[in-house]
Every structure is written in structure tokens, then in C-alpha cells.
Design an enzyme around this catalytic site. Structure first.
Site, PDB file in Angstrom:
ATOM      1  N   LYS A   1       0.870  -1.174   0.000  1.00  0.00           N
ATOM      2  CA  LYS A   1       0.000   0.000   0.000  1.00  0.00           C
ATOM      3  C   LYS A   1       0.905   1.222   0.000  1.00  0.00           C
ATOM      4  CE  LYS A   1      -4.533   0.998   0.836  1.00  0.00           C
ATOM      5  NZ  LYS A   1      -5.736   0.176   0.761  1.00  0.00           N
TER       6      LYS A   1
ATOM      7  N   VAL B   1     -16.615   4.742  -2.070  1.00  0.00           N
ATOM      8  CA  VAL B   1     -17.298   3.483  -1.767  1.00  0.00           C
ATOM      9  C   VAL B   1     -18.567   3.725  -0.950  1.00  0.00           C
ATOM     10  CG1 VAL B   1     -17.105   1.225  -0.650  1.00  0.00           C
ATOM     11  CG2 VAL B   1     -15.134   2.178  -1.897  1.00  0.00           C
TER      12      VAL B   1
HETATM   13  N1  PHE Z   1      -7.744   0.123  -2.729  1.00  0.00           N
HETATM   14  C1  PHE Z   1      -8.237  -1.217  -2.713  1.00  0.00           C
HETATM   15  C2  PHE Z   1      -8.361  -1.731  -1.266  1.00  0.00           C
HETATM   16  O1  PHE Z   1      -8.127  -1.031  -0.301  1.00  0.00           O
HETATM   17  C3  PHE Z   1      -7.370  -2.192  -3.459  1.00  0.00           C
HETATM   18  C4  PHE Z   1      -7.031  -1.897  -4.892  1.00  0.00           C
HETATM   19  C5  PHE Z   1      -5.766  -2.143  -5.346  1.00  0.00           C
HETATM   20  C6  PHE Z   1      -7.953  -1.395  -5.771  1.00  0.00           C
HETATM   21  C7  PHE Z   1      -5.402  -1.903  -6.637  1.00  0.00           C
HETATM   22  C8  PHE Z   1      -7.612  -1.153  -7.072  1.00  0.00           C
HETATM   23  C9  PHE Z   1      -6.345  -1.413  -7.520  1.00  0.00           C
HETATM   24  O2  PHE Z   1      -8.703  -2.861  -1.055  1.00  0.00           O
END
Ligand code: PHE
Length: 353
Positions: A80, A180
Site C-alpha cells: 500500500k 465506496v
Molecule cells: N484500494 C483497494 C483496497 O483497499 C485495493 C485496490 C488495489 C484497488 C489496486 C484497485 C487497484 O482494497
């Protein structure tokens, strides 16, 4: 504790600090675990009080991605990134470009996409500099935030059913109306659930829930005190803590926010209060799963079915937690650790090519 000691304790493989004087970019990329595949996770942009807070967030969120991938059976590892700054003021093209170039230099060890404060349009800017991003722009075919919302909706449906309630009529207190949270609110409303309370730190984002979903707005801090069936956190992490848990008047907590527990003991606290917590990284895997569509492995119907399967998975975890009188996070963590252990073993057994 010094921040790299935390990384050591959580088992991170690598922590990269990015700084670019020309653009003013400051960011942290945390690679937690690549056992299951390349580190994969969104990029978040937020204001942090200190650099240590930013690193800590990246450390926690990247570990959550490792667990998320393990539970969702995705061939991806945990990573991340966080960009420091206020997305409304500090998100310049120059900074996104500098960031994306740094990702490109990592050569695919880290793969990223949207997250809090970074939307698909920002990712489209990055995609001109690097191949290692997903969900650039709306043209990628599926709406990753909506698939995340779909997984949360199915998790709420199953959790409600586990409690003997129907989704239609279920009373939800919704925290966060961002990428979201907003889509989840619309899906809940369409399914007949009642948004008895909703909030967002940005007033305008909350407002649209009133018109579009019939929600009742409350002040952000009041959301914890609302009597409801399901409290649904869809914004920042660590919202379940020693201060908020005693206040909750919900039967269950099910939401899209990453890292909802301030510490693992908060999962025990919820359990002691008889509040059912659906583990966040199981519930919110829809965004990660949506990569399967972008990569051409599943078509639109296929990805929707795969995301919907999150609901029954949550249900199984809740049932087996109830059978053993354990908090659900203990069961989910156990499954994740077991899958990672098995994958590590299989890797060790394979002769080097
Ligand atoms: N951001 C999303 C999560 O927290 C994961 C994700 C990764 C979405 C790569 C799109 C591309 O789960």
C-alpha cells in the site's frame, strides 16, 4: 516505539520513502509480503499529522492487503502507498507524475490503483508513466469502488441474516460517503435498507445521501451513538477503539473501511459486548478482486459473482466464530495465516529454476 521497529514486528519486506523536491511529492510505499504475488494495494492521499503517522498507516494498510489477498484467494501480495497531503489542495499533476515514475522504477514489485483521496482519474494520470497501475479512468470497464460496495452489501445481507434480520428494513448507520460509501448507500437504499443515520466530514458528500437515499444526517462524532442494526464504517481506519466501542448501539459492524480496529484487542471488546464484527479485509475485497476483470480473467458477470461470494465467506466466518465462541477476526486471521504458511512452504519446496 520507533517506526521501523513496528515494520520489523509486522514483518514488512520493504518500506520505501519517496521525496521529490521539484514537485513537493512526499510518499511512503510499504511492501508487506510478496509470498502470494507482487505487492498490490491502492494509493491513498491524506493529510497526516507527522511522517510517522503516514508510515504507520502505510504499514498497517499494506499488511491488511496481504490478509485480504489470502482470504480472497488472489495471486497478489500485500502493499500500500500513502501520499502526504490534502487531496483537495495538494494533488498536483506534477506530484502524481513524480509518484508514478517512482512506481515504474520499482519494476512491478508494487502494483497500485485508487484508494481514499485517489480516484480513477488520478490513476489515469499515473498510467501515462507506469504500467503498474489498475483502474485508470472510467474506461477500465468496471467501477472498482462499486464492486467494493457490492461486496459490502452482500456482507451486510449475510450478517443481517445471521442475526435473523432481512436486508430490507435493516437499519444502517453509515460513516463516510466517499467513493465506496456513496455507492454502498445507493445499493442499500435500492435493497430496502434504511439509512437511519449517515455522516461525512465533507458536508456536500453527505447531503446527496439525503436526496438520493433518504438518509438522515448526523454530525460525524454522533454516528457512534445511533441505535441501529448495522454500523457501517466506510472512511478512516481505527474507528473501533476503546472510546467508541462502549458507545455503539449496533448489533453488528460491517463496512468497507480498511483497518477498522485500532488494535486487535478491540475485536475482543466488540465480541464481549455481543456486537458481531465482520472482518474488514474479508468484507472489502471487492476492489482488489476487480483486478481479475481488468486482467481479462473474468468477464463482467464473472467478476460480479466472484465479488458476491464475499457474502457467504463472511457468513462462514461468523458461523464458525459463533460455534467456537471466538471473535470473528480470530477465525479470519487464522485462515489468512494458514494460507500464507502453506504458500511459503510450497515455495520453499519448489527447486530454484
Ligand atoms: N484500494 C483497494 C483496497 O483497499 C485495493 C485496490 C488495489 C484497488 C489496486 C484497485 C487497484 O482494497
Amino acid at each position: 516505539m520507533r517506526i521501523l521497529d513496528v515494520a520489523h514486528e509486522m514483518g514488512h519486506e520493504e518500506v520505501i520513502v519517496l521525496h521529490d523536491a521539484a514537485s513537493g511529492l512526499r510518499a511512503v510505499v510499504a511492501i508487506h509480503d510478496t509470498t502470494l504475488g507482487p505487492a498490490t494495494g491502492g494509493t491513498r492521499m491524506r493529510l497526516y499529522p507527522t511522517m510517522d503517522d503516514a508510515v504507520l498507516d502505510a504499514l498497517r494498510l499494506s499488511r491488511a492487503m496481504t490478509f485480504k489477498a489470502a482470504l480472497a484467494e488472489m495471486p497478489t501480495g500485500g502493499g500500500k502507498a500513502v501520499i502526504l497531503g490534502d487531496p483537495a489542495r495538494d494533488k498536483t499533476r506534477q506530484r502524481l507524475v513524480a509518484y508514478a515514475r517512482a512506481i515504474e522504477r520499482m519494476g512491478g514489485r508494487f502494483h497500485t490503483g485508487p484508494d481514499m483521496g485517489i480516484d480513477p482519474r488520478d490513476v489515469a494520470v499515473m498510467a501515462r508513466q507506469t504500467k503498474h497501475v489498475s483502474h485508470a479512468g472510467a474506461q477500465s470497464g468496471v467501477d472498482t469502488a462499486d464492486l467494493t460496495a457490492l461486496g459490502v452489501l452482500e456482507s451486510i445481507r449475510q450478517t443481517a441474516d445471521f442475526l435473523g434480520l432481512e436486508l430490507a428494513g435493516v437499519r444502517v448507520a453509515l460513516q463516510g460517503a466517499g467513493q465506496v460509501g456513496y455507492r454502498l448507500a445507493k445499493r442499500l437504499h435500492a435493497a430496502g435498507a434504511r439509512l437511519v443515520a449517515a455522516c461525512d466530514r465533507e458536508g456536500a458528500r453527505a447531503e446527496r445521501l439525503v436526496d438520493e437515499c433518504g438518509a438522515t444526517l448526523v454530525e460525524p462524532d454522533a454516528i457512534y451513538d445511533v441505535e441501529c442494526d448495522v454500523f457501517s464504517p466506510n472512511a478512516a481506519g481505527a474507528v473501533l477503539n476503546s472510546e467508541t466501542i462502549p458507545r455503539l448501539r449496533a448489533k453488528a459492524v460491517v463496512g468497507a473501511a480498511n483497518e477498522q480496529l485500532s488494535m486487535a484487542e478491540d475485536g475482543d471488546r466488540l465480541h464481549e459486548r455481543g456486537i458481531v464484527w465482520a472482518p474488514d479485509y474479508v468484507v472489502n475485497a471487492g476492489g482488489l478482486l476487480s483486478l481479475l476483470h481488468e486482467r481479462g480473467e473474468l468477464d463482467e458477470d464473472g467478476i460480479r459473482e466472484r465479488v458476491k461470494a464475499i457474502g457467504p465467506r463472511v457468513r462462514e466466518i461468523l458461523e464458525s466464530a459463533a460455534d467456537d465462541d471466538l471473535p470473528p477476526h480470530v477465525i479470519a486471521d487464522r485462515i489468512a495465516h494458514e494460507r500464507l504458511r502453506a504458500a511459503r512452504e510450497a515455495k520453499r519446496a519448489r527447486p530454484l529454476a
